[in-house]
Scaffold this motif. Structure first.
Motif, PDB file in Angstrom:
ATOM      1  N   UNK A 165       0.731  -1.089   0.181  1.00 26.90           N
ATOM      2  CA  UNK A 165      -0.085  -0.049  -0.001  1.00 26.90           C
ATOM      3  C   UNK A 165       0.975   1.491  -0.027  1.00 26.90           C
ATOM      4  N   UNK A 166       0.336   2.369  -0.493  1.00 25.13           N
ATOM      5  CA  UNK A 166       1.097   3.667  -0.070  1.00 25.13           C
ATOM      6  C   UNK A 166       0.396   4.197   1.082  1.00 25.13           C
ATOM      7  N   UNK A 167       1.414   5.293   1.511  1.00 22.97           N
ATOM      8  CA  UNK A 167       0.943   5.883   2.697  1.00 22.97           C
ATOM      9  C   UNK A 167       1.387   7.345   2.596  1.00 22.97           C
ATOM     10  N   UNK A 168       0.480   8.315   3.013  1.00 20.65           N
ATOM     11  CA  UNK A 168       0.824   9.717   3.015  1.00 20.65           C
ATOM     12  C   UNK A 168       1.032  10.057   4.459  1.00 20.65           C
ATOM     13  N   UNK A 169       2.362  10.513   4.639  1.00 21.70           N
ATOM     14  CA  UNK A 169       2.587  10.764   6.236  1.00 21.70           C
ATOM     15  C   UNK A 169       3.239  12.174   6.308  1.00 21.70           C
ATOM     16  N   UNK A 170       3.332  12.578   7.543  1.00 26.80           N
ATOM     17  CA  UNK A 170       3.784  13.959   8.005  1.00 26.80           C
ATOM     18  C   UNK A 170       4.348  13.807   9.317  1.00 26.80           C
ATOM     19  N   UNK A 171       5.083  14.491   9.646  1.00 26.26           N
ATOM     20  CA  UNK A 171       5.375  14.879  10.969  1.00 26.26           C
ATOM     21  C   UNK A 171       4.374  15.262  12.273  1.00 26.26           C
ATOM     22  N   UNK A 172       4.318  14.958  13.395  1.00 23.43           N
ATOM     23  CA  UNK A 172       3.257  15.438  14.126  1.00 23.43           C
ATOM     24  C   UNK A 172       3.376  16.897  13.969  1.00 23.43           C
ATOM     25  N   UNK A 173       4.686  17.435  14.110  1.00 27.06           N
ATOM     26  CA  UNK A 173       4.932  18.869  14.262  1.00 27.06           C
ATOM     27  C   UNK A 173       4.306  19.672  13.149  1.00 27.06           C
ATOM     28  N   UNK A 255       5.259   6.644  16.328  1.00 24.15           N
ATOM     29  CA  UNK A 255       4.793   7.925  16.634  1.00 24.15           C
ATOM     30  C   UNK A 255       5.619   9.293  15.857  1.00 24.15           C
ATOM     31  N   UNK A 256       6.644   8.776  15.312  1.00 23.46           N
ATOM     32  CA  UNK A 256       7.510   9.717  14.756  1.00 23.46           C
ATOM     33  C   UNK A 256       6.792  10.263  13.434  1.00 23.46           C
ATOM     34  N   UNK A 257       5.906   9.671  12.854  1.00 25.13           N
ATOM     35  CA  UNK A 257       5.116  10.071  11.807  1.00 25.13           C
ATOM     36  C   UNK A 257       3.689   9.846  12.064  1.00 25.13           C
ATOM     37  N   UNK A 258       2.770  10.536  11.388  1.00 19.92           N
ATOM     38  CA  UNK A 258       1.443  10.446  11.366  1.00 19.92           C
ATOM     39  C   UNK A 258       0.654  10.140   9.849  1.00 19.92           C
ATOM     40  N   UNK A 259      -0.264   9.325   9.778  1.00 22.10           N
ATOM     41  CA  UNK A 259      -0.547   8.912   8.422  1.00 22.10           C
ATOM     42  C   UNK A 259      -1.942   9.759   8.381  1.00 22.10           C
ATOM     43  N   UNK A 260      -2.047  10.194   6.955  1.00 20.54           N
ATOM     44  CA  UNK A 260      -3.138  10.951   6.790  1.00 20.54           C
ATOM     45  C   UNK A 260      -3.839  10.339   5.234  1.00 20.54           C
ATOM     46  N   UNK A 261      -4.930  10.463   4.958  1.00 20.13           N
ATOM     47  CA  UNK A 261      -5.678  10.293   3.674  1.00 20.13           C
ATOM     48  C   UNK A 261      -5.495   8.716   3.703  1.00 20.13           C
ATOM     49  N   UNK A 262      -5.436   7.899   4.946  1.00 19.87           N
ATOM     50  CA  UNK A 262      -5.513   6.555   4.879  1.00 19.87           C
ATOM     51  C   UNK A 262      -6.653   5.823   4.051  1.00 19.87           C
ATOM     52  N   UNK A 263      -7.823   6.255   4.037  1.00 16.53           N
ATOM     53  CA  UNK A 263      -8.867   5.662   3.255  1.00 16.53           C
ATOM     54  C   UNK A 263      -8.965   5.840   1.551  1.00 16.53           C
TER      55      UNK A 263
END
Length: 301
Positions: A165-173, A255-263
């Motif tokens: 799968x692909x994953x879109x991620x960003x740092x919590x900050x 917890x170093x990165x958060x996933x977004x647009x998971x769906x």
């Protein structure tokens, strides 16, 4: 009197295929000097120049092109006969050449390749990673690794486990400062780490949900051409990144990165090992594909 050897003929075909002495030497596992000497000796023995050489390029001469066209099929038959003889040995040995894309190699190298080497210490694995799709037979590989939808129809495919799968991620900050995108169109308002593909094109982020698809040309402060560099940039809060899930799985769990647009990132399909349906595969090839099938069965249970 100089007698032509099989290695000399392999050297000529490899240079013709790779388009360079350096590339051919790497493919054959020998030094550039040794390969150049082998070609020079063959040319001297034949009394004809097989390659036109400049400081920047190597190309077949007219005589060389005719020579390679005649010997290449015969060499394939000879190597096929040698593979057939090796297949009768009880103990796997020799070299297995595998072509894979980098992210796929990272996914299977530990559960499969390292386990295989522990079981069969007399086998050498030559693993080459590259983004482009290659003809594994023409380029001298025993096996390839790609997603199922990219495996040629005339190859035998062995699924290697969980779908990618692909994953879109960003740092919590970053997400705290810029917010979380809810749909792919929201990426227009975000800073993104752009990726350049091996052919020089900018990679478009692909999304899919309930039959709706979207290809997004993201914008951002930096463009990179390697996944580990992009991961470092995202960890530093430079922007959002688009990765294969396995490349950032541990970062998400820690917890170093958060996933977004998971769906919006459904499974892409199984990662597959593939190889041509040879009549006489070597003992090493049979052992490797057998272990791959065993591990795939265990992954499904």
């Amino acid at each position: 009197m100089y007698r032509t050897g099989l290695n000399d003929l392999d050297a000529v075909v490899a240079v013709a295929r790779e388009g360079s002495f350096r590339g051919a030497a790497l493919a054959l596992g020998m030094s550039t000097t040794a390969l150049s000497n082998a070609v020079a000796k063959l040319e001297s023995g034949l009394g004809v120049r097989l390659f036109n050489r400049t400081t920047r390029s190597v190309s077949l001469s007219e005589a060389g092109r005719a020579f390679v066209e005649q010997i290449a099929p015969a060499l394939q038959d000879i190597h096929g006969a040698m593979d057939g003889a090796r297949s009768r040995q009880a103990k796997p040995s020799g070299t297995l050449r595998i072509n894979a894309f980098a992210a796929g190699a990272r996914e299977f190298i530990s559960p499969l390749v390292f386990a295989f080497l522990r079981r069969h210490p007399e086998v050498h694995v030559d693993l080459v990673t590259e983004g482009r799709l290659v003809d594994i037979v023409a380029d001298g590989f025993d096996l390839g690794v790609r997603r199922a939808n990219l495996v040629p129809a005339d190859m035998i495919a062995v699924p290697l486990g969980r779908p990618q799968r692909h994953a879109v991620v960003g740092s919590p900050d970053y997400i705290m400062r810029h917010g979380e995108p809810r749909t792919p169109s929201d990426l227009a308002g975000h800073r993104c780490v752009r990726i350049r593909t091996p052919d020089g094109a900018l990679y478009r982020w692909h999304f899919e949900k309930r039959g709706e698809t979207a290809l997004i040309d993201v914008t951002g402060p930096i463009t990179l051409d390697e996944a580990s560099l992009a991961r470092a940039a995202v960890l530093e809060g430079v922007g959002l990144g688009f990765f294969l899930e396995q490349d950032v799985r541990e970062d998400i769990a820690a917890g170093r990165l958060r996933r977004v647009l998971d769906d919006w990132t459904p499974p892409l399909g199984d990662l597959c090992l593939y190889y041509p349906g040879r009549r006489n595969p070597s003992a090493a090839l049979k052992a490797f594909t057998g272990l791959a099938r065993d591990l795939a069965r265990k992954a499904r249970t």
